[in-house]
Design a protein around this motif. Sequence first.
Motif, PDB file in Angstrom:
ATOM      1  N   GLY A 171     -40.225 -29.676  26.876  1.00 30.59           N
ATOM      2  CA  GLY A 171     -40.644 -28.837  27.992  1.00 30.59           C
ATOM      3  C   GLY A 171     -39.935 -27.503  28.047  1.00 30.59           C
ATOM      4  N   LYS A 172     -39.032 -27.256  27.109  1.00 31.50           N
ATOM      5  CA  LYS A 172     -38.316 -25.985  27.099  1.00 31.50           C
ATOM      6  C   LYS A 172     -39.245 -24.839  26.708  1.00 31.50           C
ATOM      7  CE  LYS A 172     -33.783 -27.949  25.991  1.00 31.50           C
ATOM      8  NZ  LYS A 172     -32.664 -27.981  25.003  1.00 31.50           N
ATOM      9  N   ILE A 173     -38.981 -23.677  27.280  1.00 34.87           N
ATOM     10  CA  ILE A 173     -39.772 -22.495  26.948  1.00 34.87           C
ATOM     11  C   ILE A 173     -39.349 -21.983  25.575  1.00 34.87           C
ATOM     12  CG2 ILE A 173     -40.276 -20.096  27.570  1.00 34.87           C
ATOM     13  CD1 ILE A 173     -39.948 -20.881  30.494  1.00 34.87           C
ATOM     14  N   ARG A 174     -40.293 -21.953  24.646  1.00 38.50           N
ATOM     15  CA  ARG A 174     -40.017 -21.398  23.319  1.00 38.50           C
ATOM     16  C   ARG A 174     -40.081 -19.876  23.339  1.00 38.50           C
ATOM     17  NH1 ARG A 174     -42.655 -24.886  18.386  1.00 38.50           N
ATOM     18  NH2 ARG A 174     -41.549 -26.851  18.770  1.00 38.50           N
ATOM     19  N   TRP A 175     -41.101 -19.362  24.013  1.00 36.71           N
ATOM     20  CA  TRP A 175     -41.195 -17.917  24.190  1.00 36.71           C
ATOM     21  C   TRP A 175     -42.136 -17.624  25.348  1.00 36.71           C
ATOM     22  CZ3 TRP A 175     -46.191 -16.202  23.687  1.00 36.71           C
ATOM     23  CH2 TRP A 175     -47.028 -16.877  22.799  1.00 36.71           C
ATOM     24  N   GLN A 176     -42.007 -16.431  25.908  1.00 42.79           N
ATOM     25  CA  GLN A 176     -42.931 -15.971  26.935  1.00 42.79           C
ATOM     26  C   GLN A 176     -43.134 -14.469  26.764  1.00 42.79           C
ATOM     27  OE1 GLN A 176     -41.415 -16.714  30.883  1.00 42.79           O
ATOM     28  NE2 GLN A 176     -39.304 -16.375  30.266  1.00 42.79           N
ATOM     29  N   ARG A 177     -44.344 -14.033  27.012  1.00 37.51           N
ATOM     30  CA  ARG A 177     -44.694 -12.632  26.830  1.00 37.51           C
ATOM     31  C   ARG A 177     -45.430 -12.123  28.062  1.00 37.51           C
ATOM     32  NH1 ARG A 177     -41.645 -13.739  23.485  1.00 37.51           N
ATOM     33  NH2 ARG A 177     -41.839 -13.593  21.205  1.00 37.51           N
ATOM     34  N   VAL A 178     -45.109 -10.905  28.476  1.00 40.29           N
ATOM     35  CA  VAL A 178     -45.862 -10.229  29.523  1.00 40.29           C
ATOM     36  C   VAL A 178     -46.986  -9.458  28.842  1.00 40.29           C
ATOM     37  CG1 VAL A 178     -45.798  -8.542  31.388  1.00 40.29           C
ATOM     38  CG2 VAL A 178     -43.851 -10.069  31.029  1.00 40.29           C
ATOM     39  N   ALA A 179     -48.206  -9.974  28.951  1.00 36.18           N
ATOM     40  CA  ALA A 179     -49.341  -9.329  28.304  1.00 36.18           C
ATOM     41  C   ALA A 179     -49.741  -8.049  29.032  1.00 36.18           C
ATOM     42  CB  ALA A 179     -50.524 -10.290  28.243  1.00 36.18           C
ATOM     43  N   SER A 180     -49.667  -8.076  30.359  1.00 36.31           N
ATOM     44  CA  SER A 180     -50.076  -6.923  31.153  1.00 36.31           C
ATOM     45  C   SER A 180     -49.264  -6.895  32.437  1.00 36.31           C
ATOM     46  CB  SER A 180     -51.574  -7.001  31.478  1.00 36.31           C
ATOM     47  OG  SER A 180     -51.996  -5.916  32.267  1.00 36.31           O
ATOM     48  N   GLU A 181     -49.041  -5.711  32.961  1.00 39.13           N
ATOM     49  CA  GLU A 181     -48.332  -5.561  34.224  1.00 39.13           C
ATOM     50  C   GLU A 181     -48.939  -4.405  35.000  1.00 39.13           C
ATOM     51  OE1 GLU A 181     -43.771  -5.432  36.014  1.00 39.13           O
ATOM     52  OE2 GLU A 181     -44.109  -5.231  33.861  1.00 39.13           O
ATOM     53  N   GLY A 182     -49.179  -4.613  36.277  1.00 35.70           N
ATOM     54  CA  GLY A 182     -49.758  -3.567  37.117  1.00 35.70           C
ATOM     55  C   GLY A 182     -50.510  -4.180  38.278  1.00 35.70           C
ATOM     56  N   ARG A 183     -51.278  -3.346  38.954  1.00 37.41           N
ATOM     57  CA  ARG A 183     -52.075  -3.821  40.085  1.00 37.41           C
ATOM     58  C   ARG A 183     -53.391  -4.403  39.575  1.00 37.41           C
ATOM     59  NH1 ARG A 183     -49.621  -2.434  44.657  1.00 37.41           N
ATOM     60  NH2 ARG A 183     -48.174  -0.649  44.608  1.00 37.41           N
TER      61      ARG A 183
END
Length: 374
Positions: free
Chosen positions: A44-56
Amino acid sequence: MFVTTAVSSDPKATFKPGLYGDGDASEDRSIHRWMIIALDTRSGKIRWQRVASEGRPLNKRHIKSTYASATPVTDGRIVVAWFGSQGVYAYDVDGHFRWKVDLGRVDMGAYDIPTYEWGPASSPIIWNGLVILQCDTQADSFLLALDAETGEIVWKTERDELPSWGTPTVATTSAGPELVTNASNFIRGYDPRSGKELWRVGPSSKITAPTPIAADDMFVVASGRAPERPIFVVRAGARGDLTLPAGRSQSASIVWSRMGRGPYMPTPLIYKGILYVLANNGVLDAFDLRSGQELYRQRLPLIGSGFSASPIAADDKIYLSNEDGEMLVLAAGQKYAHLATNSMGELLMATPALSEGAMYVRSSASVFAVGRKP
């Protein structure tokens, strides 16, 4: 295992589960982060995470939805997530960015009240190196196939459709591969290699959410908005307009159909020759898949806030998750039998996933792995 999320910057962002008919959109237009998260299935550990998009957000969402309702898809090499108006994003399974496709602002909402915006929910699928998307909107509806390696458009088919929320399905049949979509004007079958329409049947409900399913050279497509609420069982290899004349429930291409019995949100389940249809209000129907004979109709003992997740099956058991976090276990078969109820303790909206002897359950706050420890 890959999951997506849209993280609001508004600490008072709201979500409203339950059985109700309100069509209101959320007022949360704060800055969000649309993310893809890879989890290790053993720990269950996070291997990786990515912010694909950020904004309104570029569109509103229904108060019973999120800005990341679509399920991501992987072929074991790339993982693809569709965040509606924020775009389609592809990463390799190690988290390296591959490509992005901007489909513009997509407006899905009430067909009869265009000012209502509910946001998208249809998920991408991968078939033979193609990422296939069903994008039915208020303005311009289409099917789209992208090259999974590059994101380039392979084919695009325009559709005269109302907004829809179901995920397309591809099945290999005796007549060749068929891509089936659920929508209001017509349920349609396509050649997934070219996007050419093969058949259509309609009309259906004005709001369609369940995903088509396939088994034994048949496709089952249903939807649950009254008054139509149809279930259609279509034979593979059909061609042309299959719409039934008034008063008819079957034909050479329609194995059987029923009106007034389709589910609004949960996708039906086919398991060992039986079709299970779960309504939001906790009524479960079981039909013989080939004949359409009703085997039983049962109101479930724990309904609570209702059911949004779809039924799943394994080891001769049917698993049904209500929104209050109660997972009901039924015996699969021609007779109704309630075996157990297990409480997950958190809000359940998503359909559990089964893989290699484990059940992965996503709640509003957690991801659980249920099964025997390796």
